[in-house]
Design a protein around this motif. Structure first.
Motif, PDB file in Angstrom:
ATOM      1  N   TRP A   1       0.823  -1.214   0.000  1.00 43.13           N
ATOM      2  CA  TRP A   1       0.000   0.000   0.000  1.00 43.13           C
ATOM      3  C   TRP A   1       0.851   1.256   0.000  1.00 43.13           C
ATOM      4  O   TRP A   1       0.345   2.345  -0.328  1.00 43.13           O
ATOM      5  CB  TRP A   1      -0.939  -0.004   1.204  1.00 43.13           C
ATOM      6  N   ASP A   2       2.119   1.137   0.356  1.00 48.51           N
ATOM      7  CA  ASP A   2       3.018   2.300   0.358  1.00 48.51           C
ATOM      8  C   ASP A   2       3.693   2.518  -0.988  1.00 48.51           C
ATOM      9  O   ASP A   2       4.421   3.504  -1.162  1.00 48.51           O
ATOM     10  CB  ASP A   2       4.111   2.118   1.429  1.00 48.51           C
ATOM     11  N   SER A   3       3.461   1.640  -1.933  1.00 48.87           N
ATOM     12  CA  SER A   3       4.135   1.743  -3.231  1.00 48.87           C
ATOM     13  C   SER A   3       3.678   2.984  -3.989  1.00 48.87           C
ATOM     14  O   SER A   3       2.497   3.374  -3.916  1.00 48.87           O
ATOM     15  CB  SER A   3       3.827   0.497  -4.070  1.00 48.87           C
ATOM     16  N   PRO A   4       4.591   3.628  -4.738  1.00 51.14           N
ATOM     17  CA  PRO A   4       4.199   4.796  -5.539  1.00 51.14           C
ATOM     18  C   PRO A   4       3.163   4.471  -6.602  1.00 51.14           C
ATOM     19  O   PRO A   4       2.501   5.365  -7.114  1.00 51.14           O
ATOM     20  CB  PRO A   4       5.525   5.255  -6.165  1.00 51.14           C
ATOM     21  N   GLY A   5       3.002   3.164  -6.939  1.00 50.23           N
ATOM     22  CA  GLY A   5       2.012   2.792  -7.946  1.00 50.23           C
ATOM     23  C   GLY A   5       0.598   3.171  -7.561  1.00 50.23           C
ATOM     24  O   GLY A   5      -0.258   3.368  -8.436  1.00 50.23           O
ATOM     25  N   TRP A   6       0.326   3.307  -6.250  1.00 48.23           N
ATOM     26  CA  TRP A   6      -1.020   3.678  -5.792  1.00 48.23           C
ATOM     27  C   TRP A   6      -1.277   5.167  -5.898  1.00 48.23           C
ATOM     28  O   TRP A   6      -2.398   5.629  -5.646  1.00 48.23           O
ATOM     29  CB  TRP A   6      -1.231   3.234  -4.356  1.00 48.23           C
ATOM     30  N   HIS A   7      -0.266   5.953  -6.231  1.00 47.39           N
ATOM     31  CA  HIS A   7      -0.412   7.406  -6.286  1.00 47.39           C
ATOM     32  C   HIS A   7      -0.555   7.918  -7.718  1.00 47.39           C
ATOM     33  O   HIS A   7      -0.591   9.130  -7.937  1.00 47.39           O
ATOM     34  CB  HIS A   7       0.795   8.074  -5.618  1.00 47.39           C
ATOM     35  N   THR A   8      -0.602   7.023  -8.684  1.00 44.79           N
ATOM     36  CA  THR A   8      -0.746   7.414 -10.092  1.00 44.79           C
ATOM     37  C   THR A   8      -1.907   6.643 -10.700  1.00 44.79           C
ATOM     38  O   THR A   8      -2.525   5.798 -10.053  1.00 44.79           O
ATOM     39  CB  THR A   8       0.549   7.111 -10.872  1.00 44.79           C
ATOM     40  N   SER A   9      -2.184   6.910 -11.958  1.00 44.50           N
ATOM     41  CA  SER A   9      -3.219   6.146 -12.645  1.00 44.50           C
ATOM     42  C   SER A   9      -2.826   4.683 -12.633  1.00 44.50           C
ATOM     43  O   SER A   9      -1.685   4.334 -12.979  1.00 44.50           O
ATOM     44  CB  SER A   9      -3.372   6.635 -14.083  1.00 44.50           C
ATOM     45  N   PRO A  10      -3.734   3.806 -12.219  1.00 44.54           N
ATOM     46  CA  PRO A  10      -3.368   2.392 -12.061  1.00 44.54           C
ATOM     47  C   PRO A  10      -3.008   1.722 -13.377  1.00 44.54           C
ATOM     48  O   PRO A  10      -3.575   2.028 -14.431  1.00 44.54           O
ATOM     49  CB  PRO A  10      -4.625   1.772 -11.456  1.00 44.54           C
TER      50      PRO A  10
END
Length: 501
Positions: free
Chosen positions: A271-280
């Protein structure tokens, strides 16, 4: 058919002639050591390898070591081993005199080990037995020979050892489910080698202590005490080396997971990955929890399942325990394929927070009462079957939009016919991109055939942390902690992002 062994496992040995073979991705040097109960050779003549192809009862036969048990001297044991130029997995097998394979063991690399003890053939209570070992030696064949009393001055020059294993670079590749599954496999095999080394060290200690007291005339006095002290020192040295190798493996795998996490699609990432902060970005699997073994160290390995789901995910536990787990799974399934829509069937109203959170991605109004369950499930099953029929007759037919179906409180509030509709959906779920998540009872004594079939054909996950998860390669024991929903603010932001897709 050959029985697949795990490290430390033993079994009776019926064959009088045993053929040991091994394969790997690079050439191997096969060898055997004829040892006593202290696991020591009597002389350098007790080693069979390419420079010394035979001794009493053991010979090198092409790409195999052949052991004739009746030809061994009294009290002898045989250790079957391999040497390689680098640390790598080795697949080994044992066959009888007719060539029929009866035992197989895949030996994992551990801590840069380039020599591996694979099998032990030994007598116990008058009967022959075999044991899968998996003990590795980072110093190669020279270290392995020395550990068993061989004078290495008479042996070939040791193979040059490689540098310690490094964390692999991504090299532009996109990490996926298979990448994480491989890390899990490496972790499992490292754990098995660690446990096997401990068992092997204890086995040696027991044998040496038994030998020290076997003769009443020498079981007491300074010499006997020194023999026992040496046995304990050798055991401690082996166990310390095993701990060091396992610690190094765990540190490397932890660092690899850290690097990979930043590049994973959100459905597989932390859940801390930067992938969750951009368009999936689409993912080919979802993370369902973590595996750990506190008694073996601090390594935590993601447990993931591939997509599309081949079976429903069934969360066992009461509503309070399962809500966070179900919410986390739903968010990951929605992220795995942007544009996915959600169907929520919650006749008990226990998952109201999930409904409020995921409202932006609903495929239709949620079912919040018992009266709405039957038409909803029948409608979904009919639609999925029609879409499957259209796809089978028209290759150009558009693929249906991916959906996630969440069923809560099963079987309470669901009739037997409702569960039959769910089974209809299960039949076409993968092909029609329908992922089914069930929160329900784990009571297999419920007297409903449809419930029992659905329960049996689902993949079960506990709502609360629990142990005794056996990995599929070595059977090593792990403690499972289910994935849970992140803080409310993070979850809401994720859903907003998904709803815009």
């Amino acid at each position: 058919m050959a029985v697949e062994f795990r490290a430390g496992q033993n079994a009776p040995l019926a064959a009088s002639s045993v053929r040991f073979t091994a394969t790997a991705s690079t050439p191997l040097d096969l060898c055997a050591l004829v040892v006593d109960d202290h696991l020591k050779v009597a002389s350098s003549q007790d080693v069979v390898f390419y420079n010394q192809p035979h001794t009493a009862g053991v010979r090198l036969d092409g790409d195999a070591i052949v052991v004739e048990l009746d030809g061994l001297r009294a009290g002898a044991r045989v250790l079957c081993a391999v040497g390689a130029e680098s640390a790598l997995p080795v697949s080994t097998s044992l066959a009888d005199g007719s060539g029929a394979r009866f035992a197989a063991f895949r030996v994992p690399p551990s801590g840069g080990a380039t020599a591996l003890l694979c099998w032990e053939l030994y007598r116990h209570n008058g009967y022959w037995k075999l044991r899968a070992l998996g003990q590795g030696y980072a110093g190669g064949m020279a270290e392995m020979f020395t550990a068993h009393g061989v004078d290495v001055d008479d042996e070939p020059t040791p193979i040059e050892q490689p540098a310690p294993a490094e964390v692999p670079s991504l090299g532009g590749a996109s990490p996926s489910f298979e990448w994480l599954w491989k890390i899990f496999e490496d972790s499992s095999r490292s754990a098995a080698a660690y446990l096997s080394a401990f068992e092997y060290a204890q086995h040696r200690l027991d044998d040496e202590l038994s030998a020290a007291v076997a003769d009443p005339a020498t079981r007491t006095g300074p010499a006997a005490e020194e023999a026992r002290a040496q046995a304990h020192r050798r055991c401690q040295e082996l166990q310390t080396a095993a701990e060091s190798r396992h610690r190094d493996d765990s540190a490397r795998l932890t660092e690899e997971l850290r690097i990979v996490d930043a590049a994973l699609p959100p459905s597989l990432a932390s859940w801390d990955s930067p992938g969750w902060h951009t368009s999936p970005t689409p993912g080919d699997g979802i993370r369902v929890g973590e595996l750990s073994a506190p008694e073996r160290g601090s390594l935590r390995v993601p447990l993931c399942v591939p997509l599309p789901l081949s079976r429903p995910l069934w969360i066992d536990g009461d509503d309070a325990a399962s809500r966070q787990v179900v919410t986390a799974l739903v968010l990951r399934l929605l992220a795995a394929q942007p544009g996915t829509r959600l169907d929520l069937v919650d006749p008990g109203g226990a998952f109201a927070e999930l409904g409020e959170l995921t409202a932006p991605v609903f495929a239709g109004p949620p079912v919040l009462d018992v009266g709405g369950v039957a038409p909803k499930l029948k409608g979904l099953a009919d639609s999925a079957e029609l879409e499957a029929l259209a796809a089978s007759t028209d290759c150009a037919a558009p693929r249906p939009r991916a959906r996630v179906l969440v069923l809560t409180g099963v079987p309470h509030g669901y009739s037997s016919d409702d569960l039959v509709q769910v089974l209809r959906l299960v039949q076409v779920a993968g092909a029609q991109q329908v992922s089914i998540v069930i929160a329900g009872s784990s009571d297999t004594m419920i007297d409903d055939p449809a419930f029992r079939v659905l329960h049996k054909n689902s993949q079960h996950l506990p709502a609360a942390p629990e142990g005794h998860f056996a990995d599929p390669w070595t059977g090593s024991d792990w403690h499972f902690t289910p994935d849970v929903v992140p803080p409310e603010a993070t979850a809401a932001r994720i859903v907003d992002t998904l709803g815009a897709c």
